[in-house]
Design a protein around this motif. Structure first.
Motif, PDB file in Angstrom:
ATOM      1  N   PRO A  34       0.787  -1.303  -0.008  1.00 40.77           N
ATOM      2  CA  PRO A  34       0.123  -0.160   0.012  1.00 40.77           C
ATOM      3  C   PRO A  34       0.792   1.543   0.042  1.00 40.77           C
ATOM      4  O   PRO A  34       1.878   1.225   0.407  1.00 40.77           O
ATOM      5  CB  PRO A  34      -0.708  -0.156   1.110  1.00 40.77           C
ATOM      6  CG  PRO A  34      -0.258  -1.334   2.061  1.00 40.77           C
ATOM      7  CD  PRO A  34       0.762  -1.700   1.236  1.00 40.77           C
ATOM      8  N   ALA A  35       0.059   2.321  -0.731  1.00 45.81           N
ATOM      9  CA  ALA A  35       0.742   3.626  -0.473  1.00 45.81           C
ATOM     10  C   ALA A  35       1.025   4.232   0.960  1.00 45.81           C
ATOM     11  O   ALA A  35       0.202   3.850   1.661  1.00 45.81           O
ATOM     12  CB  ALA A  35       0.279   4.371  -1.408  1.00 45.81           C
ATOM     13  N   THR A  36       1.989   4.878   1.163  1.00 49.60           N
ATOM     14  CA  THR A  36       2.226   5.662   2.307  1.00 49.60           C
ATOM     15  C   THR A  36       2.589   6.939   2.148  1.00 49.60           C
ATOM     16  O   THR A  36       2.873   7.374   0.761  1.00 49.60           O
ATOM     17  CB  THR A  36       3.103   4.901   3.326  1.00 49.60           C
ATOM     18  OG1 THR A  36       4.384   5.350   2.587  1.00 49.60           O
ATOM     19  CG2 THR A  36       3.140   3.252   3.529  1.00 49.60           C
ATOM     20  N   GLU A  37       2.764   7.949   3.225  1.00 52.08           N
ATOM     21  CA  GLU A  37       3.269   9.267   2.944  1.00 52.08           C
ATOM     22  C   GLU A  37       4.565   9.204   2.109  1.00 52.08           C
ATOM     23  O   GLU A  37       5.055  10.121   1.591  1.00 52.08           O
ATOM     24  CB  GLU A  37       3.207   9.999   4.155  1.00 52.08           C
ATOM     25  CG  GLU A  37       1.893  10.261   4.709  1.00 52.08           C
ATOM     26  CD  GLU A  37       2.099  11.134   5.855  1.00 52.08           C
ATOM     27  OE1 GLU A  37       3.015  11.545   6.512  1.00 52.08           O
ATOM     28  OE2 GLU A  37       1.022  11.332   6.741  1.00 52.08           O
ATOM     29  N   LEU A  38       5.215   8.095   2.512  1.00 47.06           N
ATOM     30  CA  LEU A  38       6.736   8.219   2.079  1.00 47.06           C
ATOM     31  C   LEU A  38       6.854   7.279   0.628  1.00 47.06           C
ATOM     32  O   LEU A  38       7.827   7.389   0.159  1.00 47.06           O
ATOM     33  CB  LEU A  38       7.639   7.784   3.140  1.00 47.06           C
ATOM     34  CG  LEU A  38       7.570   8.445   4.382  1.00 47.06           C
ATOM     35  CD1 LEU A  38       8.303   7.665   5.389  1.00 47.06           C
ATOM     36  CD2 LEU A  38       8.084   9.927   4.011  1.00 47.06           C
ATOM     37  N   HIS A  39       5.940   6.435   0.186  1.00 44.52           N
ATOM     38  CA  HIS A  39       6.124   5.775  -0.653  1.00 44.52           C
ATOM     39  C   HIS A  39       4.959   5.345  -1.704  1.00 44.52           C
ATOM     40  O   HIS A  39       3.852   5.275  -1.225  1.00 44.52           O
ATOM     41  CB  HIS A  39       6.409   3.999  -0.136  1.00 44.52           C
ATOM     42  CG  HIS A  39       6.692   3.070  -1.049  1.00 44.52           C
ATOM     43  ND1 HIS A  39       5.504   2.376  -1.432  1.00 44.52           N
ATOM     44  CD2 HIS A  39       7.739   2.655  -1.722  1.00 44.52           C
ATOM     45  CE1 HIS A  39       5.809   1.404  -2.438  1.00 44.52           C
ATOM     46  NE2 HIS A  39       7.371   1.676  -2.669  1.00 44.52           N
ATOM     47  N   VAL A  40       5.006   5.374  -2.837  1.00 41.33           N
ATOM     48  CA  VAL A  40       4.016   5.106  -3.774  1.00 41.33           C
ATOM     49  C   VAL A  40       3.616   3.777  -3.679  1.00 41.33           C
ATOM     50  O   VAL A  40       4.309   2.946  -3.351  1.00 41.33           O
ATOM     51  CB  VAL A  40       4.279   5.333  -5.121  1.00 41.33           C
ATOM     52  CG1 VAL A  40       4.589   6.933  -5.385  1.00 41.33           C
ATOM     53  CG2 VAL A  40       5.554   4.664  -5.747  1.00 41.33           C
ATOM     54  N   GLY A  41       2.412   3.507  -3.990  1.00 39.34           N
ATOM     55  CA  GLY A  41       1.742   2.053  -3.970  1.00 39.34           C
ATOM     56  C   GLY A  41       2.514   1.121  -5.138  1.00 39.34           C
ATOM     57  O   GLY A  41       2.646   1.681  -5.930  1.00 39.34           O
ATOM     58  N   SER A  42       2.493  -0.020  -4.682  1.00 38.11           N
ATOM     59  CA  SER A  42       2.956  -0.946  -5.703  1.00 38.11           C
ATOM     60  C   SER A  42       2.498  -2.481  -5.596  1.00 38.11           C
ATOM     61  O   SER A  42       1.728  -2.772  -4.514  1.00 38.11           O
ATOM     62  CB  SER A  42       4.378  -0.943  -5.589  1.00 38.11           C
ATOM     63  OG  SER A  42       4.841  -1.555  -4.487  1.00 38.11           O
ATOM     64  N   VAL A  43       2.812  -3.206  -6.403  1.00 34.97           N
ATOM     65  CA  VAL A  43       2.107  -4.521  -6.457  1.00 34.97           C
ATOM     66  C   VAL A  43       3.372  -5.199  -6.826  1.00 34.97           C
ATOM     67  O   VAL A  43       4.335  -5.061  -7.630  1.00 34.97           O
ATOM     68  CB  VAL A  43       0.952  -4.990  -7.519  1.00 34.97           C
ATOM     69  CG1 VAL A  43       1.381  -4.667  -9.006  1.00 34.97           C
ATOM     70  CG2 VAL A  43       0.454  -6.470  -7.263  1.00 34.97           C
ATOM     71  N   ILE A  44       3.574  -6.590  -6.168  1.00 37.36           N
ATOM     72  CA  ILE A  44       4.578  -7.646  -6.342  1.00 37.36           C
ATOM     73  C   ILE A  44       4.137  -8.773  -7.275  1.00 37.36           C
ATOM     74  O   ILE A  44       3.007  -9.316  -6.731  1.00 37.36           O
ATOM     75  CB  ILE A  44       5.474  -7.865  -5.255  1.00 37.36           C
ATOM     76  CG1 ILE A  44       5.962  -6.621  -4.658  1.00 37.36           C
ATOM     77  CG2 ILE A  44       6.589  -8.719  -5.799  1.00 37.36           C
ATOM     78  CD1 ILE A  44       6.599  -6.968  -2.984  1.00 37.36           C
ATOM     79  N   ALA A  45       4.768  -8.974  -8.280  1.00 36.00           N
ATOM     80  CA  ALA A  45       4.191 -10.335  -9.185  1.00 36.00           C
ATOM     81  C   ALA A  45       5.295 -11.451  -8.817  1.00 36.00           C
ATOM     82  O   ALA A  45       6.400 -11.069  -8.695  1.00 36.00           O
ATOM     83  CB  ALA A  45       4.302 -10.126 -10.773  1.00 36.00           C
ATOM     84  N   VAL A  46       4.651 -12.501  -8.260  1.00 33.19           N
ATOM     85  CA  VAL A  46       5.353 -13.646  -7.864  1.00 33.19           C
ATOM     86  C   VAL A  46       5.087 -14.622  -8.811  1.00 33.19           C
ATOM     87  O   VAL A  46       3.901 -14.960  -9.084  1.00 33.19           O
ATOM     88  CB  VAL A  46       5.097 -14.023  -6.381  1.00 33.19           C
ATOM     89  CG1 VAL A  46       6.061 -15.187  -5.987  1.00 33.19           C
ATOM     90  CG2 VAL A  46       5.267 -13.032  -5.443  1.00 33.19           C
ATOM     91  N   ALA A  47       6.267 -15.136  -9.595  1.00 33.56           N
ATOM     92  CA  ALA A  47       5.997 -16.039 -10.556  1.00 33.56           C
ATOM     93  C   ALA A  47       7.175 -17.294 -10.585  1.00 33.56           C
ATOM     94  O   ALA A  47       8.070 -17.058  -9.985  1.00 33.56           O
ATOM     95  CB  ALA A  47       6.183 -15.266 -11.728  1.00 33.56           C
ATOM     96  N   ARG A  48       6.853 -18.341 -11.352  1.00 33.48           N
ATOM     97  CA  ARG A  48       7.703 -19.466 -11.474  1.00 33.48           C
ATOM     98  C   ARG A  48       7.777 -19.918 -12.801  1.00 33.48           C
ATOM     99  O   ARG A  48       6.682 -19.594 -13.297  1.00 33.48           O
ATOM    100  CB  ARG A  48       6.960 -20.706 -10.555  1.00 33.48           C
ATOM    101  CG  ARG A  48       7.135 -20.430  -9.088  1.00 33.48           C
ATOM    102  CD  ARG A  48       6.610 -21.645  -8.359  1.00 33.48           C
ATOM    103  NE  ARG A  48       6.671 -21.505  -6.960  1.00 33.48           N
ATOM    104  CZ  ARG A  48       7.755 -21.654  -5.861  1.00 33.48           C
ATOM    105  NH1 ARG A  48       9.018 -21.761  -6.468  1.00 33.48           N
ATOM    106  NH2 ARG A  48       7.468 -21.201  -4.810  1.00 33.48           N
ATOM    107  N   PRO A  49       8.483 -20.517 -13.092  1.00 32.70           N
ATOM    108  CA  PRO A  49       8.462 -21.044 -14.591  1.00 32.70           C
ATOM    109  C   PRO A  49       7.231 -22.100 -14.807  1.00 32.70           C
ATOM    110  O   PRO A  49       6.871 -22.653 -13.866  1.00 32.70           O
ATOM    111  CB  PRO A  49       9.733 -22.096 -14.737  1.00 32.70           C
ATOM    112  CG  PRO A  49      10.716 -21.591 -13.414  1.00 32.70           C
ATOM    113  CD  PRO A  49       9.789 -21.265 -12.403  1.00 32.70           C
ATOM    114  N   ASP A  50       6.788 -21.946 -16.017  1.00 29.26           N
ATOM    115  CA  ASP A  50       5.690 -22.201 -16.364  1.00 29.26           C
ATOM    116  C   ASP A  50       5.745 -23.744 -16.793  1.00 29.26           C
ATOM    117  O   ASP A  50       6.775 -24.079 -17.499  1.00 29.26           O
ATOM    118  CB  ASP A  50       4.933 -21.474 -17.471  1.00 29.26           C
ATOM    119  CG  ASP A  50       3.395 -22.035 -17.806  1.00 29.26           C
ATOM    120  OD1 ASP A  50       2.813 -22.590 -16.801  1.00 29.26           O
ATOM    121  OD2 ASP A  50       2.790 -21.602 -18.756  1.00 29.26           O
TER     122      ASP A  50
END
Length: 168
Positions: A152-168
């Motif tokens: 989540p975004a805070t006063e000090l950081h823009v929000g982001s998302v982390i994609a967690v992936a494995r070899p298909d």
């Protein structure tokens, strides 16, 4: 044998021929996916990452989905760091929005131990991507996104998302 831990490997992450590896884990820093030169850069990065992962390995890529849609001049405190009595400062002064990207313009300053100030400006272009686009590009590179982690975004950081992936 002891776990070697996590370490950085210098080099071009988009280079198709691995200089080392395979790796059990690959962690891409914040917004790397958005700074490698559009779709073709992301394709190269993801394909190279898939080629460096050991069987059963895992990769995590953080990116910002919620980039502003209008240009703004944010009022933010600078990021500061002191190293060997030198003080380094970086502050975004303008976010220039276009339909496909946001360019972050920063004021960078460096203060010497004697108090001398040097400053310059730099810019970083961030491509707009979302989860659907990311998932499709990961799949094309042979990676399957297994999880999305919200930061989540805070006063000090823009929000982001982390994609967690494995070899298909």
């Amino acid at each position: 044998s002891p776990d070697p831990g996590t370490f950085a490997v210098p080099g071009d992450a988009c280079e198709p021929e691995p200089a080392s590896g395979p790796f059990d884990r690959i962690f891409a820093p914040q917004q790397l996916l958005q700074t490698v030169g559009g779709r073709s850069g992301r394709e190269a990065l993801l394909a190279a990452s898939a080629g460096r992962l050991a069987p059963g390995g895992i990769a995590a890529f953080a990116f910002s989905e919620g980039l502003p849609t209008e240009s703004v001049e944010p009022e933010l405190l600078p990021d500061l760091r002191e190293i060997d009595s030198w003080i380094y400062s970086s502050r975004p002064v303008r976010l220039e929005a276009t339909p496909g990207s946001v360019t972050v313009h920063r004021l960078r300053q460096r203060v010497s131990p004697l108090g001398d100030l040097a400053e310059y400006r730099d810019s970083t272009k961030l491509d707009r991507i979302n989860r659907a686009t990311a998932a499709a590009e990961f799949s094309e590179a042979g990676l399957k996104v297994e999880d999305w982690i919200e930061v989540p975004a805070t006063e000090l950081h823009v929000g982001s998302v982390i994609a967690v992936a494995r070899p298909d």
